[in-house]
Scaffold this active site. Sequence first.
Site: not given
Length: 428
Positions: A144, A267, A239
């Site tokens: 994702y 995050k 990522d």
Amino acid sequence: MIYQRSSALFEEAEKVIPGGVNSPVRAFKGVGGTPIFVKEAKGAYLYDEDGNRLIDFINSWGPMILGHAFEPVVEAVINKAKKGTSFGMPTEIETKIAELAVSMVPNIDKIRFVNSGTEACMSAVRLARGFTGKDKIIKFKGCYHGHSDSFLIQAGSGASTFGVPNSPGVTQGTAKDTLLASYNDIEGVRKLVASDQNEIACIIIEPVAGNMGCIPPHDRFLQALRAICDENDILLIFDEVMTGFRLAKGGAQELFNINADIICFGKVIGGGLPVGAFAARNEIMNHLAPLGPVYQAGTLSGNPLAMAAGLAMLNELNNDESVFNRLAEKTTYLHDGISKVLAENNIIHTINRVGSMISVHFDEGKVVDFDTAAKGNNDRFKKFFHGMLNQGIYIAPSAFETWFITDALTYGDLDFTIEAVNQVAKTL
Ligand SMILES: *Cc1c(COP(=O)(O)O)cnc(C)c1O
């Protein structure tokens, strides 16, 4: 446990917010039932609107690596807020956090801050395309990278290697530029690269996959990707929205000793405020506006509250030499404990773990990619989820999510959790 007030609040929310939530996984569609509304949180614990206390293994999907309402972060935000919350002009704190991030992460000279992991990945791919002058990207099934159009692509049935959109609203034109490979399948990547003569701008990957459960890269897999990229003038994008500032100070690049070309963050880097970032060497980052031609911007990018939270968080992680080891030790302890009680209860399972990321799969085979992750017994997971919830433990409401371990967890909390698994296992 009673969830009366949560249920009532959800009903109200559903009237004015699609599905009652602002991000789909929160709606409990993967496990059934209705979501829990949080009132507040401190350290390792969530307190919901019905007064239940839950031990939190999601931690806002990663950011609260040192626990909720972590004092230095809260202080930094409060102090900043009193001085104005947004200017749309440069502030010194942006340079401070950029300097710190560049000093912690290997192989980057410059970093640009955005407002989410989605924005970071979307911008990184645009930059890779602008830098290489090529259009296509390779992504891995089950990874994702946020919800921008290029990434919402899954394998179609049949032999086609071209992606087809898995959300209405993503055009075929966009989908055709996203090529799909399987995680840990280097031969598949080689074939894609060989068949698309020199059209591939970048390969984007979660260096440890965390969005189909936790899936570690096979030995040498990332090295092999690096070599393929070098041989074909393709940029390698890590990522690290999930792994950055979590697996090590320098993230997966440091852990596996591999240099990516562009690194995406989110995050943890925001300490719980909306922050993303992408970073690279000078030669790549200098392609970005206003220095270069690749456009990217944001009214609230580098927002002072967000930067204050992120800076306080990174400072803590940078100054505490043992935090990443401590997190890994706690996670190993949890892994061993859960494994033991599940085995004692004859529950078939596989547990994957890297650092402070861990996932429990109800299947006996190795979980190495999306297909093997999807084989897990989902009915059993749903029962497990609700069982754990009843014991006061909050894990992600989906079988495809990683648990994020926070340093606020005590060994007492972990023992409590292992015993809860033992009790729930008897009901599965
Ligand atoms: C969470 C996540 C994203 C998206 O970040 P948002 O802040 O939710 O937009 C991107 N990549 C990875 C690996 C993630 O885990």
